[in-house]
Design an enzyme around this catalytic site. Structure first.
Site, PDB file in Angstrom:
ATOM      1  N   GLY A 185      10.185 -30.344   0.368  1.00  0.00           N
ATOM      2  CA  GLY A 185      11.596 -29.903  -0.921  1.00  0.00           C
ATOM      3  C   GLY A 185      11.747 -31.778  -0.562  1.00  0.00           C
ATOM      4  O   GLY A 185      11.739 -31.905  -1.994  1.00  0.00           O
ATOM      5  N   ASP A 235       6.448 -30.832  10.984  1.00  0.00           N
ATOM      6  CA  ASP A 235       5.938 -30.165  11.542  1.00  0.00           C
ATOM      7  C   ASP A 235       4.610 -29.853  10.813  1.00  0.00           C
ATOM      8  O   ASP A 235       4.065 -29.109  11.744  1.00  0.00           O
ATOM      9  CB  ASP A 235       7.161 -28.562  10.414  1.00  0.00           C
TER      10      ASP A 235
HETATM   11  N1  LIG Z   1      13.415 -27.268  -4.055  1.00  0.00           N
HETATM   12  C1  LIG Z   1      13.541 -28.291  -4.396  1.00  0.00           C
HETATM   13  N2  LIG Z   1      14.075 -29.019  -5.960  1.00  0.00           N
HETATM   14  C2  LIG Z   1      14.784 -30.031  -6.393  1.00  0.00           C
HETATM   15  N3  LIG Z   1      14.581 -31.517  -4.405  1.00  0.00           N
HETATM   16  C3  LIG Z   1      14.628 -30.554  -3.993  1.00  0.00           C
HETATM   17  C4  LIG Z   1      14.141 -29.267  -3.769  1.00  0.00           C
HETATM   18  N4  LIG Z   1      13.827 -28.807  -1.754  1.00  0.00           N
HETATM   19  C5  LIG Z   1      14.579 -30.361  -1.623  1.00  0.00           C
HETATM   20  N5  LIG Z   1      14.728 -30.619  -2.038  1.00  0.00           N
HETATM   21  C6  LIG Z   1      15.035 -32.126  -1.850  1.00  0.00           C
HETATM   22  O1  LIG Z   1      14.441 -33.176  -0.570  1.00  0.00           O
HETATM   23  C7  LIG Z   1      15.064 -33.761   0.177  1.00  0.00           C
HETATM   24  C8  LIG Z   1      14.691 -33.484   1.076  1.00  0.00           C
HETATM   25  O2  LIG Z   1      14.372 -32.219   1.495  1.00  0.00           O
HETATM   26  P1  LIG Z   1      14.290 -31.184   3.086  1.00  0.00           P
HETATM   27  O3  LIG Z   1      13.687 -29.644   2.432  1.00  0.00           O
HETATM   28  O4  LIG Z   1      15.342 -31.424   3.382  1.00  0.00           O
HETATM   29  O5  LIG Z   1      13.349 -32.383   3.988  1.00  0.00           O
HETATM   30  P2  LIG Z   1      11.477 -32.295   3.723  1.00  0.00           P
HETATM   31  O6  LIG Z   1      11.148 -32.644   2.499  1.00  0.00           O
HETATM   32  O7  LIG Z   1      11.622 -32.794   4.897  1.00  0.00           O
HETATM   33  O8  LIG Z   1      11.355 -30.971   3.809  1.00  0.00           O
HETATM   34  C9  LIG Z   1      16.718 -33.495   0.393  1.00  0.00           C
HETATM   35  O9  LIG Z   1      17.359 -34.450  -0.872  1.00  0.00           O
HETATM   36  C10 LIG Z   1      16.845 -32.411  -0.600  1.00  0.00           C
HETATM   37  O10 LIG Z   1      17.666 -32.136  -2.145  1.00  0.00           O
HETATM   38  O1  LIG Z   2      18.454 -30.947  12.420  1.00  0.00           O
HETATM   39  P1  LIG Z   2      17.261 -31.372  11.365  1.00  0.00           P
HETATM   40  O2  LIG Z   2      17.595 -33.277  10.840  1.00  0.00           O
HETATM   41  O3  LIG Z   2      18.471 -30.790  10.024  1.00  0.00           O
HETATM   42  O4  LIG Z   2      16.089 -31.363  11.219  1.00  0.00           O
HETATM   43  C1  LIG Z   2      15.971 -30.160  12.265  1.00  0.00           C
HETATM   44  C2  LIG Z   2      15.135 -30.195  11.264  1.00  0.00           C
HETATM   45  O5  LIG Z   2      14.002 -30.916  10.798  1.00  0.00           O
HETATM   46  C3  LIG Z   2      12.489 -30.527  10.765  1.00  0.00           C
HETATM   47  O6  LIG Z   2      11.855 -31.620  11.765  1.00  0.00           O
HETATM   48  C4  LIG Z   2      11.371 -31.012   9.664  1.00  0.00           C
HETATM   49  O7  LIG Z   2      12.236 -31.421   8.453  1.00  0.00           O
HETATM   50  P2  LIG Z   2      11.646 -31.992   7.956  1.00  0.00           P
HETATM   51  O8  LIG Z   2      11.347 -30.230   6.788  1.00  0.00           O
HETATM   52  O9  LIG Z   2      12.840 -32.873   6.702  1.00  0.00           O
HETATM   53  O10 LIG Z   2      10.390 -32.311   7.584  1.00  0.00           O
HETATM   54  C5  LIG Z   2      13.187 -28.728  11.631  1.00  0.00           C
HETATM   55  O11 LIG Z   2      11.412 -28.433  12.687  1.00  0.00           O
HETATM   56  C6  LIG Z   2      13.965 -29.088  11.994  1.00  0.00           C
HETATM   57  O12 LIG Z   2      14.451 -27.896  11.756  1.00  0.00           O
HETATM   58 MG   LIG Z   3      10.418 -29.793   4.567  1.00  0.00          MG
END
Ligand SMILES: Nc1ncnc2c1ncn2[C@@H]1O[C@H](COP(=O)(O)OP(=O)(O)O)[C@@H](O)[C@H]1O
Ligand SMILES: O=P(O)(O)OC[C@H]1O[C@](O)(COP(=O)(O)O)[C@@H](O)[C@@H]1O
Ligand SMILES: [Mg+2]
Length: 481
Positions: free
Chosen positions: A210, A239
């Site tokens: 994300g 993950d």
């Molecule tokens: N498609 C997207 N476009 C822009 N920002 C995103 C998108 N998906 C997630 N983000 C932003 O990236 C940050 C982290 O995303 P998240 O999915 O929670 O964790 P991770 O980066 O670990 O997968 C959050 O602040 C979220 O708003």
């Molecule tokens: O409860 P939270 O802080 O949202 O995190 C849970 C999730 O974070 C994870 O570790 C994955 O996190 P990210 O996408 O941020 O790497 C998943 O395995 C789990 O579902």
């Molecule tokens: Mg993620």
């Protein structure tokens, strides 16, 4: 929720060479800003590095994505090799860098923060490095209410803070991120406004899939505005679901930590009659932690992951297998990834997502525990014991182990070298054991998943002897690893 800004990315930079050589290159500031000044890399006068022969990476060095090849096959896709360049595009006192950590926690976040600060400072003489508090929204939100009494986070939780080697000296010894993190809150234009207003010209973004999507949008907006700002991503995910790279930092630590829970489950299971030790680990869409922890432990009789649908009742089902193991051994250990079997649970919260848009999951561990207990007590009239261990947050809140610390250091230093050399819109990543710069479009195009028709999953099945829950018709051919 993620920003609604258009996710349209500019065209990938592809260079072709003889023998079907393809370089999936990363953008450079000079692609859109003409006549940029260059300067000799200050590392050439650094006593630590001056004795190293060929310390600077050759401008044409690249790393192949696939190392298993046939003699007549194409040379295939390559990525630019990471490392210090002879010329840099920033003078030390011109650099105003910032670092942000986003998404869930992961062992090693603090090490990456530390090594970006120390790398910029010690290798390039950069003094201005700003820590952004609490993820993407820290760029623009004022977090005055976030100021708990005392403690490391209390000290840092004031929206932004200048970081120097002294301030980050021992942070790699603690879990979490001193900068804080969050989900949601990505607003591309507010973030880029903040970068522009503060005069930031290097942005280091540490986060998972994300986050890297968000970083790609930030880069596009910076490029659209024609700013001399390098955007570098450092891939973080417990993950291990980021594609292209060999593995993500913190993953080894997480697998090691998961062993402790599995060991406990095994000790419990062995000590009681007909006892099942059930351990739930993280893995929302990808079961890498569960798979590697299982392979490492050898005490696990069954590993359930999101990529391999399973069923409970009937021939070849989980209940039949549990009964067989209990009759043969009197105990068993099951490891389940949190995203496994979600399709078997009730539909109630299937459409709910977290602030970043990630699917919210139901507790499959609790559900499975209950189903197993009900089945054996009601249908089989068998007395069983079940010990459920949920180490979810324990495995990601620990500091990184020694090898992850080294890995984090090299990822951070690669990012620093890349940004100083004027590259932008890239993620620093390990490909076939070599550090590279990978364009954002490749990092965000898909999620890395366990391929259940691959050799690794076959190794797991043969180590546990569990049913595959697959019939031959479900099996699609794939390239083995
Ligand atoms: N498609 C997207 N476009 C822009 N920002 C995103 C998108 N998906 C997630 N983000 C932003 O990236 C940050 C982290 O995303 P998240 O999915 O929670 O964790 P991770 O980066 O670990 O997968 C959050 O602040 C979220 O708003
Ligand atoms: O409860 P939270 O802080 O949202 O995190 C849970 C999730 O974070 C994870 O570790 C994955 O996190 P990210 O996408 O941020 O790497 C998943 O395995 C789990 O579902
Ligand atoms: Mg993620």
């Amino acid at each position: 929720m993620a920003s609604s800004a258009s996710p349209e990315l500019s065209k990938p930079k592809i260079l072709n060479g003889p023998g079907d050589y393809v370089l999936e290159d990363v953008p450079h500031l000079s692609d859109y800003i003409p006549d940029l000044h260059t300067y000799p890399n200050p590392l050439q006068d650094n006593p630590a590095y001056s004795v190293v022969k060929q310390y600077f990476v050759h401008v044409d060095d690249s790393v192949p994505q696939k190392v298993v090849v046939h003699k007549d096959g194409p040379r295939g896709i390559h990525f630019r090799r990471a490392g210090a360049r002879q010329k840099v595009y920033f003078q030390p006192d011109e650099v105003h860098a910032c670092i942000v950590t986003c998404g869930g926690l992961c062992p090693g976040l603090n090490t990456v923060v530390r090594e970006i600060v120390c790398g910029l400072h010690h290798m390039y003489g950069v003094k201005k490095v700003l820590g952004i508090d609490g993820g993407y929204k820290g760029f623009y939100a004022k977090n005055t209410e976030l100021n708990p009494e005392g403690g490391y986070r209390g000290f840092y939780a004031k929206n932004t803070v200048y970081l120097n080697p002294k301030a980050v000296n021992d942070i790699h010894k603690r879990g979490g991120t001193i900068l804080g993190t969050s989900r949601g809150g990505h607003d591309t234009s507010k973030i880029v406004d903040s970068i522009q207003d503060r005069g930031i010209n290097q942005v280091y973004i540490i986060g998972g899939d994300g986050t890297q999507r968000g970083a790609a949008l930030i880069f596009e907006e910076i490029r659209r505005r024609g700013l001399k700002v390098s955007v570098a991503g450092i891939p973080k995910t417990i993950d291990n679901d980021i594609p292209v790279i060999d593995k993500s930092f913190g993953f080894d630590t997480a697998v090691e930590e998961a062993q402790r829970a599995i060991n406990a489950a095994h000790v419990e299971a062995e000590s009681f009659d007909n006892c099942i030790g059930l351990v739930k680990v993280m893995g929302r869409y990808s079961g890498f932690i569960a798979m590697h922890a299982t392979l490492a432990s050898r005490d696990v009789d069954c590993c359930l992951i999101p990529e391999s649908p399973f069923y409970l009742e009937g021939p070849g089902g989980l209940f039949e297998y549990i009964e067989k193991r209990l009759k043969e051994d009197g105990h068993m250990v099951v490891v389940i990834a949190e995203g496994a079997g979600q399709e078997l649970l009730t539909e109630s919260i299937h459409s709910m997502t977290d602030a970043s848009g990630n699917k919210l999951l139901q507790d499959v561990g609790l559900w499975l525990s209950q189903r197993i207990k009900d089945y054996f007590s009601k249908e089989r009239k068998m007395l069983i014991n079940l010990k459920y261990i949920d180490p979810t947050y324990m495995i990601r809140a620990v500091p990184s182990n020694a090898s992850d610390n080294v890995y984090c250091t090299l990822l951070a230093q690669s990012a620093v070298h890349g940004a100083m050399a004027g590259y932008t819109g890239f993620t620093s990543g390990l490909v076939n054991g070599r550090h590279t710069y990978i364009p954002f479009n490749r990092i965000i195009e898909k999620q890395n998943k366990v391929v259940i028709t691959d050799r690794m999953w076959a190794r797991l099945l043969s180590s546990t002897n569990q049913p595959s829950f697959l019939s031959a018709k479900d099996v699609e051919p794939s390239t083995p690893s």
